[in-house]
Design a protein around this motif. Structure first.
Motif: not given
Length: 398
Positions: A27-45
């Protein structure tokens, strides 16, 4: 080099869990499980958002200067922040080491953040120790960050780079930065409203996988003390912790001794224990712990009650006081192991079963090996290993 002649036990165990979870070494890349829009909310909280600027200041610039990266994940392995030079970040994109990707070893194979999440301990993974071939040009060092009030895992602090980070100073620097973050989180907590704690005393007992327990006391006024107890004192405190309302001398003696007539011995042990811990901790009539008590085995029980088998396995470091023959301890130890084992058998999660069967207490568990074989993908290379272990046990039983 030593790493060319073998593999560290904790790395081998992680490879087994990665393979059992179905991760491909190609497997070359680790999976993306959170997109950029949700990532901003996840980080801020996320609680670590409050200390990210501090970590970037004390560690981020240092890793940029040596062409490495600092990354912070949450407790599930999702990378929330990554800091590095543009050149290094572009190189990391080729293995999926980007914000929003998940590096839990079940998804990304063996790596330092994933192994730290699995074990709860600081970890260094160098080059070929990575499960996935695409990651093997890199090395990484990671350490957990805990909530200072609850000890709950908040996330992982990681430094990833080339050979330049494979020195003891890297881990020392990463651990120091994580502890600084925990201190800052604790300071913020103290400035906020605090719930009242009865008596002010807090006690932590750690007995999983240990012949003698570790006793840590926080007096609520800034004094924290840790003591390694004798086996008998470990047994007494564990039994009292399991009976919040207290025990009479006779009840405690029955749980503690395999034969009768030990009341005078028990009184002497309790007097010595009271002298060690203080009158304010060990109360009498009935005997009880006059503190807010937590224990690592109690945490496993709670995690199982909540249905969180993965967290229970992470907390479970082995049988409770494994050398103890005290009847009450034997009963608690057996009940805990049976509950965890049954939860694993029902979980259908091959990587958790693999962690059990690779342990000293689970390697001859025939039923677990069979359940693991049923849970593993039939095309997985793990099937041959599991079948080999089942054949070994068949031969032993025959």
């Amino acid at each position: 080099m030593a790493e060319d002649r073998g593999m560290r036990a904790e790395v081998a165990a992680s490879w087994h869990r990665s393979a059992a979870a179905g991760v491909s070494a190609e497997l070359r890349e680790a999976p993306i499980t959170v997109d950029q829009g949700d990532l901003r909310d996840l980080r801020s909280a996320h609680p670590l958002a409050r200390v990210f600027p501090l970590l970037d200041d004390v560690l981020g610039q240092a890793v940029r200067d040596c062409d490495a990266m600092m990354a912070i994940s949450d407790a599930d392995g999702t990378l929330l922040w990554i800091c590095g030079t543009p050149k290094t970040l572009r190189a990391a994109e080729r293995i999926g080491f980007v914000e929003g990707s998940n590096w839990d070893e079940r998804l990304a194979g063996t790596n330092a953040p994933g192994l730290t999440i699995a074990t709860g301990r600081p970890t260094t993974i160098t080059r070929a120790e990575h499960f996935r071939q695409s990651v093997q040009p890199w090395s990484c060092a990671a350490t957990p960050i805990h909530d200072p009030g609850t000890t709950r895992l908040l996330g992982v602090l990681d430094v990833t780079g080339g050979d330049q980070i494979v020195v003891p100073q890297t881990m020392a620097m990463v651990r120091a930065a994580a502890r600084l973050a925990e201190v800052e989180l604790g300071r913020e907590s103290l400035l906020g409203p605090q719930p009242e704690r009865p008596g002010g005393l807090r006690v932590l007992l750690e007995g999983l996988g240990r012949p003698e327990a570790l006793f840590t006391m926080d007096d609520g006024r800034g004094r924290v003390e840790t003591v390694r107890l004798s086996r008998r004192h470990s047994e007494i405190l564990l039994l009292l912790a399991a009976a919040p309302r207290g025990l009479s001398g006779d009840e405690l003696a029955v749980l503690l001794y395999e034969d009768d007539g030990a009341s005078s011995t028990l009184r002497a042990e309790l007097n010595r224990l009271r002298g060690l811990l203080g009158e304010e901790v060990l109360a009498s009539r009935p005997y009880r712990l006059a503190a807010d008590v937590t224990g690592d085995w109690l945490a496993v029980e709670a995690q199982l009650a909540a249905g969180d088998v993965r967290e229970a396995m992470r907390t479970y470091q082995g049988p409770l006081l494994p050398r103890s023959t005290a009847p009450g301890v034997v009963r608690i130890r057996g009940a805990l192991e049976a509950s965890l084992r049954q939860a694993l058998l029902r979980s259908g999660q091959a990587d958790l079963m693999s962690a059990w069967t690779r342990s000293a207490w689970g390697r001859d568990d025939y039923e677990m090996w069979v359940a693991q074989r049923d849970a593993v993908d039939p095309a997985s290379p793990m099937v041959a290993l599991v079948d080999g272990q089942i054949a070994r046990l068949d031969a032993d039983l025959a």
